[in-house]
Design a protein around this motif. Structure first.
Motif, mmCIF file in Angstrom:
data_model
loop_
_atom_site.group_PDB
_atom_site.id
_atom_site.type_symbol
_atom_site.label_atom_id
_atom_site.label_comp_id
_atom_site.label_asym_id
_atom_site.label_seq_id
_atom_site.Cartn_x
_atom_site.Cartn_y
_atom_site.Cartn_z
ATOM 1 N N ILE A 98 9.324 10.559 -1.020
ATOM 2 C CA ILE A 98 8.191 10.345 -1.258
ATOM 3 C C ILE A 98 7.802 9.321 0.563
ATOM 4 O O ILE A 98 8.318 8.568 0.749
ATOM 5 C CB ILE A 98 8.273 9.414 -2.507
ATOM 6 C CG1 ILE A 98 8.321 9.476 -3.336
ATOM 7 C CG2 ILE A 98 6.531 8.062 -2.558
ATOM 8 C CD1 ILE A 98 8.774 9.010 -4.828
ATOM 9 N N PRO A 99 6.474 9.133 0.291
ATOM 10 C CA PRO A 99 5.517 9.127 1.915
ATOM 11 C C PRO A 99 5.834 7.282 1.949
ATOM 12 O O PRO A 99 6.185 6.730 0.932
ATOM 13 C CB PRO A 99 4.705 8.830 2.087
ATOM 14 C CG PRO A 99 4.027 10.197 0.764
ATOM 15 C CD PRO A 99 5.144 10.004 -0.070
ATOM 16 N N ASP A 100 6.950 6.608 3.152
ATOM 17 C CA ASP A 100 7.199 5.339 2.606
ATOM 18 C C ASP A 100 5.876 4.317 2.828
ATOM 19 O O ASP A 100 5.910 3.321 1.575
ATOM 20 C CB ASP A 100 7.871 5.230 4.522
ATOM 21 C CG ASP A 100 8.931 5.485 4.795
ATOM 22 O OD1 ASP A 100 9.967 6.213 4.282
ATOM 23 O OD2 ASP A 100 9.442 5.497 5.534
ATOM 24 N N ALA A 101 4.461 4.420 2.933
ATOM 25 C CA ALA A 101 3.401 4.228 2.710
ATOM 26 C C ALA A 101 3.457 3.327 1.086
ATOM 27 O O ALA A 101 2.955 2.870 0.414
ATOM 28 C CB ALA A 101 2.165 4.167 3.556
ATOM 29 N N VAL A 102 3.916 4.532 0.372
ATOM 30 C CA VAL A 102 3.522 4.953 -0.996
ATOM 31 C C VAL A 102 4.852 3.774 -1.406
ATOM 32 O O VAL A 102 4.654 2.788 -2.980
ATOM 33 C CB VAL A 102 3.783 6.074 -1.712
ATOM 34 C CG1 VAL A 102 3.838 5.863 -3.498
ATOM 35 C CG2 VAL A 102 2.410 6.545 -1.604
ATOM 36 N N LEU A 103 5.466 4.132 -0.640
ATOM 37 C CA LEU A 103 7.278 3.113 -1.413
ATOM 38 C C LEU A 103 7.078 1.627 -0.646
ATOM 39 O O LEU A 103 7.088 0.699 -1.527
ATOM 40 C CB LEU A 103 8.147 3.138 -0.750
ATOM 41 C CG LEU A 103 8.724 5.282 -1.571
ATOM 42 C CD1 LEU A 103 9.637 5.603 -0.918
ATOM 43 C CD2 LEU A 103 9.154 5.194 -3.289
ATOM 44 N N MET A 104 6.332 1.522 0.152
ATOM 45 C CA MET A 104 5.922 0.656 0.466
ATOM 46 C C MET A 104 4.583 -0.658 -0.195
ATOM 47 O O MET A 104 4.792 -1.852 -0.452
ATOM 48 C CB MET A 104 5.605 0.325 1.872
ATOM 49 C CG MET A 104 6.550 0.713 3.069
ATOM 50 S SD MET A 104 5.938 1.008 4.375
ATOM 51 C CE MET A 104 4.732 0.059 5.356
ATOM 52 N N LYS A 105 4.231 0.026 -0.929
ATOM 53 C CA LYS A 105 3.298 -0.242 -1.156
ATOM 54 C C LYS A 105 3.539 -0.857 -3.084
ATOM 55 O O LYS A 105 3.455 -2.091 -3.611
ATOM 56 C CB LYS A 105 1.533 0.438 -1.854
ATOM 57 C CG LYS A 105 0.522 0.280 -0.442
ATOM 58 C CD LYS A 105 -0.489 1.091 -1.416
ATOM 59 C CE LYS A 105 -0.397 1.765 0.743
ATOM 60 N NZ LYS A 105 -1.162 0.885 1.042
ATOM 61 N N ALA A 106 4.342 0.373 -3.660
ATOM 62 C CA ALA A 106 4.988 -0.281 -4.848
ATOM 63 C C ALA A 106 6.160 -1.352 -4.885
ATOM 64 O O ALA A 106 5.842 -1.787 -6.013
ATOM 65 C CB ALA A 106 6.168 1.197 -5.326
ATOM 66 N N PHE A 107 6.728 -1.447 -3.519
ATOM 67 C CA PHE A 107 7.694 -2.440 -3.502
ATOM 68 C C PHE A 107 6.859 -3.587 -3.318
ATOM 69 O O PHE A 107 8.235 -4.481 -2.816
ATOM 70 C CB PHE A 107 8.904 -1.679 -3.007
ATOM 71 C CG PHE A 107 10.049 -1.071 -4.576
ATOM 72 C CD1 PHE A 107 10.574 -1.415 -5.178
ATOM 73 C CD2 PHE A 107 9.663 0.253 -4.198
ATOM 74 C CE1 PHE A 107 10.992 -0.458 -5.976
ATOM 75 C CE2 PHE A 107 10.273 0.961 -4.249
ATOM 76 C CZ PHE A 107 10.880 0.464 -5.570
ATOM 77 N N LYS A 108 6.196 -4.099 -2.667
ATOM 78 C CA LYS A 108 5.630 -4.757 -2.095
ATOM 79 C C LYS A 108 6.712 -5.204 -0.249
ATOM 80 O O LYS A 108 7.059 -6.388 -0.946
ATOM 81 C CB LYS A 108 5.430 -5.617 -2.952
ATOM 82 C CG LYS A 108 4.766 -5.486 -4.102
ATOM 83 C CD LYS A 108 3.832 -6.838 -5.238
ATOM 84 C CE LYS A 108 3.727 -6.246 -6.034
ATOM 85 N NZ LYS A 108 2.776 -5.632 -6.000
ATOM 86 N N THR A 109 6.488 -4.163 0.383
ATOM 87 C CA THR A 109 7.443 -5.312 1.323
ATOM 88 C C THR A 109 7.073 -4.072 2.708
ATOM 89 O O THR A 109 6.558 -2.904 2.504
ATOM 90 C CB THR A 109 9.615 -4.435 0.423
ATOM 91 O OG1 THR A 109 9.976 -4.583 1.843
ATOM 92 C CG2 THR A 109 9.405 -3.148 0.203
ATOM 93 N N ASP A 110 8.161 -4.071 3.762
ATOM 94 C CA ASP A 110 7.519 -3.235 5.428
ATOM 95 C C ASP A 110 8.955 -2.150 4.962
ATOM 96 O O ASP A 110 9.831 -1.082 3.665
ATOM 97 C CB ASP A 110 7.717 -4.303 6.256
ATOM 98 C CG ASP A 110 9.492 -4.493 5.764
ATOM 99 O OD1 ASP A 110 10.304 -4.271 5.275
ATOM 100 O OD2 ASP A 110 9.788 -5.587 6.711
ATOM 101 N N GLY A 111 8.681 -1.438 5.757
ATOM 102 C CA GLY A 111 9.395 0.028 6.230
ATOM 103 C C GLY A 111 10.333 -0.182 6.426
ATOM 104 O O GLY A 111 11.496 0.493 6.125
#
Ligand SMILES: *[C@@H]1O[C@H](CO)[C@@H](O)[C@H](O)[C@H]1NC(C)=O
Ligand SMILES: *[C@@H]1O[C@H](CO)[C@@H](O)[C@H](O)[C@H]1NC(C)=O
Length: 225
Positions: A200-213
Protein backbone atom coordinates in the motif's frame (compact mmCIF):
# COMPACT_ATOMS: atom_id res chain seq x y z
CA UNK A 1 -62.33 -3.22 -24.71
CA UNK A 2 -63.22 -5.90 -22.17
CA UNK A 3 -59.90 -7.65 -22.79
CA UNK A 4 -57.70 -4.77 -21.67
CA UNK A 5 -58.27 -5.02 -17.90
CA UNK A 6 -57.94 -8.80 -18.15
CA UNK A 7 -54.57 -8.51 -19.91
CA UNK A 8 -53.28 -5.91 -17.51
CA UNK A 9 -54.34 -8.01 -14.52
CA UNK A 10 -52.55 -11.01 -16.06
CA UNK A 11 -49.48 -8.84 -16.61
CA UNK A 12 -49.47 -7.55 -13.07
CA UNK A 13 -49.81 -11.10 -11.70
CA UNK A 14 -46.97 -12.25 -13.96
CA UNK A 15 -44.88 -9.36 -12.72
CA UNK A 16 -45.57 -10.23 -9.09
CA UNK A 17 -44.66 -13.87 -9.77
CA UNK A 18 -41.45 -12.86 -11.53
CA UNK A 19 -40.49 -10.53 -8.69
CA UNK A 20 -41.17 -13.31 -6.18
CA UNK A 21 -38.97 -15.74 -8.17
CA UNK A 22 -36.12 -13.25 -8.40
CA UNK A 23 -36.38 -12.51 -4.68
CA UNK A 24 -36.47 -16.21 -3.75
CA UNK A 25 -33.66 -17.40 -5.98
CA UNK A 26 -31.30 -14.53 -5.31
CA UNK A 27 -31.97 -14.32 -1.57
CA UNK A 28 -28.65 -14.93 0.21
CA UNK A 29 -30.29 -17.17 2.82
CA UNK A 30 -31.51 -19.54 0.10
CA UNK A 31 -28.78 -19.48 -2.50
CA UNK A 32 -25.76 -19.23 -0.21
CA UNK A 33 -26.20 -22.46 1.70
CA UNK A 34 -27.87 -25.60 0.44
CA UNK A 35 -30.61 -26.54 2.91
CA UNK A 36 -31.56 -29.70 1.04
CA UNK A 37 -28.42 -31.28 -0.42
CA UNK A 38 -28.83 -33.96 -3.07
CA UNK A 39 -26.41 -36.24 -1.25
CA UNK A 40 -26.08 -37.12 2.44
CA UNK A 41 -22.40 -36.16 2.27
CA UNK A 42 -19.63 -35.37 -0.16
CA UNK A 43 -16.23 -36.28 1.24
CA UNK A 44 -13.69 -34.17 -0.64
CA UNK A 45 -11.53 -35.82 -3.24
CA UNK A 46 -8.55 -33.48 -2.77
CA UNK A 47 -6.67 -34.96 -5.73
CA UNK A 48 -9.51 -34.06 -8.08
CA UNK A 49 -8.93 -30.31 -7.95
CA UNK A 50 -9.92 -27.67 -8.82
CA UNK A 51 -12.72 -26.53 -6.55
CA UNK A 52 -15.90 -26.02 -8.57
CA UNK A 53 -19.32 -24.86 -7.43
CA UNK A 54 -17.65 -23.72 -4.21
CA UNK A 55 -16.65 -27.24 -3.07
CA UNK A 56 -14.25 -30.07 -3.84
CA UNK A 57 -15.64 -32.93 -5.92
CA UNK A 58 -16.90 -35.96 -3.95
CA UNK A 59 -14.81 -39.06 -3.35
CA UNK A 60 -16.47 -42.09 -4.90
CA UNK A 61 -15.57 -44.61 -2.15
CA UNK A 62 -15.94 -43.57 1.49
CA UNK A 63 -15.56 -45.36 4.81
CA UNK A 64 -16.22 -44.51 8.46
CA UNK A 65 -12.63 -43.23 8.67
CA UNK A 66 -13.60 -40.33 6.38
CA UNK A 67 -15.80 -38.86 9.13
CA UNK A 68 -13.16 -38.87 11.88
CA UNK A 69 -10.03 -36.75 12.34
CA UNK A 70 -7.42 -37.24 15.04
CA UNK A 71 -5.29 -34.21 14.10
CA UNK A 72 -6.83 -31.86 16.66
CA UNK A 73 -4.95 -33.81 19.31
CA UNK A 74 -1.44 -33.22 17.92
CA UNK A 75 0.81 -31.93 20.75
CA UNK A 76 1.37 -28.17 20.77
CA UNK A 77 4.58 -26.19 20.86
CA UNK A 78 4.00 -22.53 21.66
CA UNK A 79 7.76 -21.77 21.91
CA UNK A 80 7.67 -19.58 18.81
CA UNK A 81 7.76 -15.79 18.34
CA UNK A 82 3.94 -15.51 18.33
CA UNK A 83 3.45 -17.83 21.30
CA UNK A 84 0.65 -19.56 19.41
CA UNK A 85 0.02 -23.06 18.13
CA UNK A 86 -3.11 -24.40 16.48
CA UNK A 87 -4.37 -27.70 15.15
CA UNK A 88 -6.76 -27.05 12.31
CA UNK A 89 -9.61 -29.20 11.03
CA UNK A 90 -10.74 -27.75 7.71
CA UNK A 91 -11.68 -29.37 4.41
CA UNK A 92 -8.01 -29.69 3.45
CA UNK A 93 -6.88 -31.49 6.63
CA UNK A 94 -10.22 -33.27 7.14
CA UNK A 95 -11.90 -33.87 3.75
CA UNK A 96 -15.09 -35.15 5.43
CA UNK A 97 -15.91 -31.46 6.15
CA UNK A 98 -16.49 -30.76 2.44
CA UNK A 99 -19.82 -28.89 1.98
CA UNK A 100 -20.49 -29.07 5.74
CA UNK A 101 -19.96 -25.35 6.32
CA UNK A 102 -17.89 -25.79 9.46
CA UNK A 103 -14.25 -26.00 10.61
CA UNK A 104 -12.69 -26.45 14.04
CA UNK A 105 -9.49 -25.25 15.73
CA UNK A 106 -7.72 -26.42 18.87
CA UNK A 107 -5.57 -23.46 19.87
CA UNK A 108 -2.82 -23.08 22.49
CA UNK A 109 -1.68 -19.61 23.57
CA UNK A 110 1.45 -19.09 25.67
CA UNK A 111 1.11 -16.97 28.83
CA UNK A 112 0.90 -13.33 27.76
CA UNK A 113 0.64 -14.08 24.03
CA UNK A 114 -2.17 -12.80 21.83
CA UNK A 115 -3.70 -13.76 18.53
CA UNK A 116 -3.60 -10.51 16.50
CA UNK A 117 -6.85 -8.73 15.64
CA UNK A 118 -8.30 -10.56 12.65
CA UNK A 119 -11.59 -11.36 10.97
CA UNK A 120 -13.15 -14.21 9.01
CA UNK A 121 -15.09 -12.31 6.33
CA UNK A 122 -18.72 -13.39 6.40
CA UNK A 123 -18.38 -16.14 8.99
CA UNK A 124 -19.44 -16.54 12.60
CA UNK A 125 -17.00 -17.96 15.16
CA UNK A 126 -17.87 -19.66 18.42
CA UNK A 127 -15.39 -21.02 20.93
CA UNK A 128 -14.91 -22.70 24.26
CA UNK A 129 -12.06 -21.86 26.65
CA UNK A 130 -10.75 -25.24 27.84
CA UNK A 131 -7.86 -24.06 30.02
CA UNK A 132 -6.56 -20.79 31.40
CA UNK A 133 -7.80 -17.21 31.32
CA UNK A 134 -8.32 -15.75 27.88
CA UNK A 135 -9.44 -12.22 27.15
CA UNK A 136 -11.63 -12.40 24.05
CA UNK A 137 -12.66 -9.18 22.37
CA UNK A 138 -14.48 -8.21 19.21
CA UNK A 139 -15.12 -4.81 17.65
CA UNK A 140 -18.38 -3.70 16.12
CA UNK A 141 -18.58 -1.59 12.99
CA UNK A 142 -19.23 1.44 15.20
CA UNK A 143 -15.96 0.95 17.17
CA UNK A 144 -17.48 -0.59 20.29
CA UNK A 145 -15.30 -3.25 21.94
CA UNK A 146 -17.08 -6.14 23.61
CA UNK A 147 -14.60 -8.17 25.67
CA UNK A 148 -14.33 -10.38 28.71
CA UNK A 149 -11.73 -12.52 30.43
CA UNK A 150 -13.20 -16.00 30.07
CA UNK A 151 -12.40 -19.14 32.07
CA UNK A 152 -14.32 -22.24 31.02
CA UNK A 153 -16.67 -19.98 29.05
CA UNK A 154 -18.11 -20.34 25.60
CA UNK A 155 -17.94 -17.23 23.42
CA UNK A 156 -19.27 -16.06 20.07
CA UNK A 157 -17.89 -13.58 17.54
CA UNK A 158 -20.51 -12.14 15.17
CA UNK A 159 -19.95 -12.72 11.43
CA UNK A 160 -16.92 -10.99 9.95
CA UNK A 161 -16.11 -8.77 12.94
CA UNK A 162 -12.50 -8.11 13.99
CA UNK A 163 -11.55 -10.04 17.13
CA UNK A 164 -8.55 -11.16 19.21
CA UNK A 165 -7.69 -13.74 21.86
CA UNK A 166 -5.16 -12.79 24.55
CA UNK A 167 -3.91 -15.12 27.26
CA UNK A 168 -3.95 -12.94 30.38
CA UNK A 169 -3.06 -15.85 32.71
CA UNK A 170 0.28 -17.14 33.98
CA UNK A 171 0.05 -20.55 32.26
CA UNK A 172 -0.56 -21.75 28.73
CA UNK A 173 -4.22 -21.39 27.73
CA UNK A 174 -6.23 -23.50 25.34
CA UNK A 175 -9.49 -22.98 23.52
CA UNK A 176 -11.54 -24.72 20.85
CA UNK A 177 -13.10 -22.61 18.11
CA UNK A 178 -15.48 -23.36 15.28
CA UNK A 179 -16.01 -21.16 12.22
CA UNK A 180 -19.02 -21.50 9.92
CA UNK A 181 -17.11 -22.43 6.78
CA UNK A 182 -15.01 -25.48 5.93
CA UNK A 183 -12.12 -23.36 4.62
CA UNK A 184 -12.56 -19.92 6.19
CA UNK A 185 -10.41 -17.04 5.09
CA UNK A 186 -8.67 -14.89 7.67
CA UNK A 187 -7.78 -11.21 7.41
CA UNK A 188 -5.10 -10.37 9.99
CA UNK A 189 -5.42 -6.61 10.33
CA UNK A 190 -1.80 -5.42 10.92
CA UNK A 191 -0.27 -7.95 8.51
CA UNK A 192 -2.78 -7.13 5.79
CA UNK A 193 -1.89 -3.44 5.96
CA UNK A 194 1.89 -3.78 6.23
CA UNK A 195 2.92 -6.83 4.19
CA UNK A 196 0.70 -6.32 1.12
CA UNK A 197 2.46 -7.04 -2.18
CA UNK A 198 2.62 -4.70 -3.97
CA UNK A 199 2.72 -2.51 -0.87
CA UNK A 200 0.00 0.00 0.00
CA UNK A 201 1.60 3.38 -0.89
CA UNK A 202 3.26 5.01 2.13
CA UNK A 203 1.30 8.20 1.43
CA UNK A 204 -1.95 6.30 1.98
CA UNK A 205 -0.74 4.68 5.22
CA UNK A 206 0.71 8.02 6.46
CA UNK A 207 -2.70 9.66 6.01
CA UNK A 208 -4.56 6.69 7.50
CA UNK A 209 -2.37 6.56 10.62
CA UNK A 210 -1.80 10.34 10.81
CA UNK A 211 1.95 9.80 11.00
CA UNK A 212 5.19 10.24 9.01
CA UNK A 213 6.99 7.97 6.55
CA UNK A 214 9.63 6.99 9.12
CA UNK A 215 7.01 5.52 11.45
CA UNK A 216 5.32 3.70 8.56
CA UNK A 217 8.66 2.19 7.49
CA UNK A 218 9.36 1.12 11.06
CA UNK A 219 5.97 -0.62 11.20
CA UNK A 220 6.51 -2.22 7.78
CA UNK A 221 9.90 -3.56 8.89
CA UNK A 222 8.18 -5.50 11.69
CA UNK A 223 5.90 -7.33 9.28
CA UNK A 224 8.26 -9.03 6.83
CA UNK A 225 6.90 -12.38 5.57
C1 LIG B 1 9.42 -26.32 20.63
O1 LIG B 1 9.96 -25.45 19.66
C2 LIG B 1 11.22 -24.91 20.06
C3 LIG B 1 11.59 -23.86 19.01
O2 LIG B 1 11.48 -24.36 17.71
C4 LIG B 1 12.24 -26.02 20.20
O3 LIG B 1 13.49 -25.48 20.60
C5 LIG B 1 11.75 -27.02 21.24
O4 LIG B 1 12.62 -28.12 21.31
C6 LIG B 1 10.34 -27.50 20.89
N1 LIG B 1 9.85 -28.30 22.00
C7 LIG B 1 9.33 -29.52 21.82
C8 LIG B 1 8.82 -30.19 23.06
O5 LIG B 1 9.26 -30.05 20.73
C1 LIG C 1 -22.56 1.60 18.95
O1 LIG C 1 -23.70 0.76 19.08
C2 LIG C 1 -24.00 0.38 20.41
C3 LIG C 1 -25.13 -0.63 20.36
O2 LIG C 1 -26.21 -0.17 19.60
C4 LIG C 1 -24.32 1.60 21.23
O3 LIG C 1 -24.57 1.22 22.58
C5 LIG C 1 -23.10 2.54 21.21
O4 LIG C 1 -23.40 3.71 21.88
C6 LIG C 1 -22.71 2.86 19.78
N1 LIG C 1 -21.42 3.56 19.81
C7 LIG C 1 -21.15 4.61 19.04
C8 LIG C 1 -19.76 5.17 19.16
O5 LIG C 1 -21.94 5.07 18.23
Amino acid sequence: MDNIPRISSFLSRALIFLTLCITLFTSPSLSYTNPSPLLDFCVADLRASPISNNAFPCKSQVSSEDFFFSGLNTPFNTSNPRGLAANVANVVTFPGLNKMGISMYNVAVAAGAANSPHSHPGYTEAGFILEGSVSIGFLTTNYTLYSKVGQGDMFVVPPGLIHYEWNVGKTEARFLAVVTNELPSEVVVPNTLFVAKPAIPDAVLMKAFKTDGKTINLLKSKFKW
